[in-house]
Design a protein around this motif. Structure first.
Motif, short mmCIF file in Angstrom:
data_model
loop_
_atom_site.label_atom_id
_atom_site.label_comp_id
_atom_site.label_asym_id
_atom_site.label_seq_id
_atom_site.Cartn_x
_atom_site.Cartn_y
_atom_site.Cartn_z
N ALA A 1 0.84 -1.21 0.00
CA ALA A 1 0.00 0.00 0.00
C ALA A 1 0.87 1.26 0.00
CB ALA A 1 -0.93 -0.01 1.21
N LYS A 2 1.90 1.28 0.83
CA LYS A 2 2.81 2.43 0.87
C LYS A 2 3.52 2.61 -0.47
CE LYS A 2 3.99 2.51 5.79
NZ LYS A 2 5.12 2.39 6.74
N LEU A 3 3.98 1.49 -1.04
CA LEU A 3 4.69 1.56 -2.31
C LEU A 3 3.79 2.09 -3.42
CD1 LEU A 3 7.24 0.96 -3.97
CD2 LEU A 3 6.42 -1.39 -4.22
N ILE A 4 2.55 1.62 -3.47
CA ILE A 4 1.61 2.10 -4.48
C ILE A 4 1.40 3.60 -4.36
CG2 ILE A 4 -0.84 2.06 -5.14
CD1 ILE A 4 -0.71 -1.00 -4.46
N LEU A 5 1.22 4.09 -3.14
CA LEU A 5 1.00 5.53 -2.94
C LEU A 5 2.24 6.34 -3.29
CD1 LEU A 5 -1.13 5.44 0.32
CD2 LEU A 5 -1.92 5.91 -2.01
N LEU A 6 3.42 5.85 -2.93
CA LEU A 6 4.65 6.55 -3.29
C LEU A 6 4.83 6.64 -4.81
CD1 LEU A 6 7.07 5.01 -0.63
CD2 LEU A 6 6.47 7.44 -0.84
N LEU A 7 4.60 5.52 -5.49
CA LEU A 7 4.77 5.51 -6.94
C LEU A 7 3.68 6.32 -7.64
CD1 LEU A 7 5.92 1.82 -7.47
CD2 LEU A 7 7.32 3.90 -7.50
N ALA A 8 2.46 6.28 -7.12
CA ALA A 8 1.38 7.10 -7.69
C ALA A 8 1.72 8.58 -7.57
CB ALA A 8 0.06 6.80 -6.98
N ASN A 9 2.28 8.97 -6.45
CA ASN A 9 2.69 10.36 -6.27
C ASN A 9 3.81 10.73 -7.25
OD1 ASN A 9 2.49 12.87 -4.65
ND2 ASN A 9 4.63 12.40 -4.24
N GLN A 10 4.71 9.80 -7.50
CA GLN A 10 5.80 10.03 -8.45
C GLN A 10 5.25 10.21 -9.86
OE1 GLN A 10 9.03 10.52 -7.83
NE2 GLN A 10 9.55 10.73 -9.98
N VAL A 11 4.27 9.38 -10.24
CA VAL A 11 3.66 9.49 -11.57
C VAL A 11 2.91 10.82 -11.67
CG1 VAL A 11 1.87 8.52 -13.10
CG2 VAL A 11 3.49 7.00 -11.93
N GLY A 12 2.05 11.07 -10.70
CA GLY A 12 1.38 12.36 -10.60
C GLY A 12 0.23 12.61 -11.56
N ASP A 13 0.11 11.84 -12.61
CA ASP A 13 -0.92 12.05 -13.64
C ASP A 13 -2.14 11.19 -13.29
OD1 ASP A 13 -2.53 11.88 -15.93
OD2 ASP A 13 -0.82 11.97 -17.29
N ILE A 14 -3.22 11.84 -12.83
CA ILE A 14 -4.41 11.11 -12.38
C ILE A 14 -5.01 10.28 -13.50
CG2 ILE A 14 -6.76 11.36 -11.47
CD1 ILE A 14 -4.59 11.91 -9.40
#
Length: 74
Positions: free
Chosen positions: A47-60
Motif C-alpha cells: 500500500a505504501k509503495l503504491i501511494l509513493l509511486l502514484a505520487n511520483q507518476v502524478g498524472d491522475i
C-alpha cells in the motif's frame, strides 16, 4: 497520453545486455523488500509503495488507466 505498457525500466549508468534484465533486477529488489515480513506487513508495504509511486507518476488520468488495466481479469 497512453499508459506505457512496454518494458520501461532502467538504472542510470547501467548497460544491459538483455531488455528484461532491469525488470528482473527490480523484481529481485521487490522480493527482497518483502522477505521476512508477515502477510499484514507485506500488504502495508504494498500500500505504501503504491501511494509513493502514484505520487511520483502524478498524472491522475494515467493512474486511473493503470487501475483499470490492473483490474482486468481479476
Amino acid at each position: 497520453m497512453p499508459l506505457q505498457l512496454q518494458p520501461n525500466l532502467a538504472e542510470p549508468g547501467q548497460r544491459y545486455f538483455r531488455d528484461f534484465t532491469p525488470g528482473d533486477d527490480f523484481y529481485e529488489a521487490l522480493i527482497d523488500t518483502h522477505r521476512d515480513l508477515s502477510d499484514e506487513q507485506s500488504q502495508l508495504l504494498n500500500a505504501k509503495l503504491i501511494l509513493l509511486l502514484a505520487n511520483q507518476v502524478g498524472d491522475i488520468s494515467a493512474l486511473k488507466q493503470a487501475l483499470a488495466i490492473a483490474r482486468e481479469g481479476v
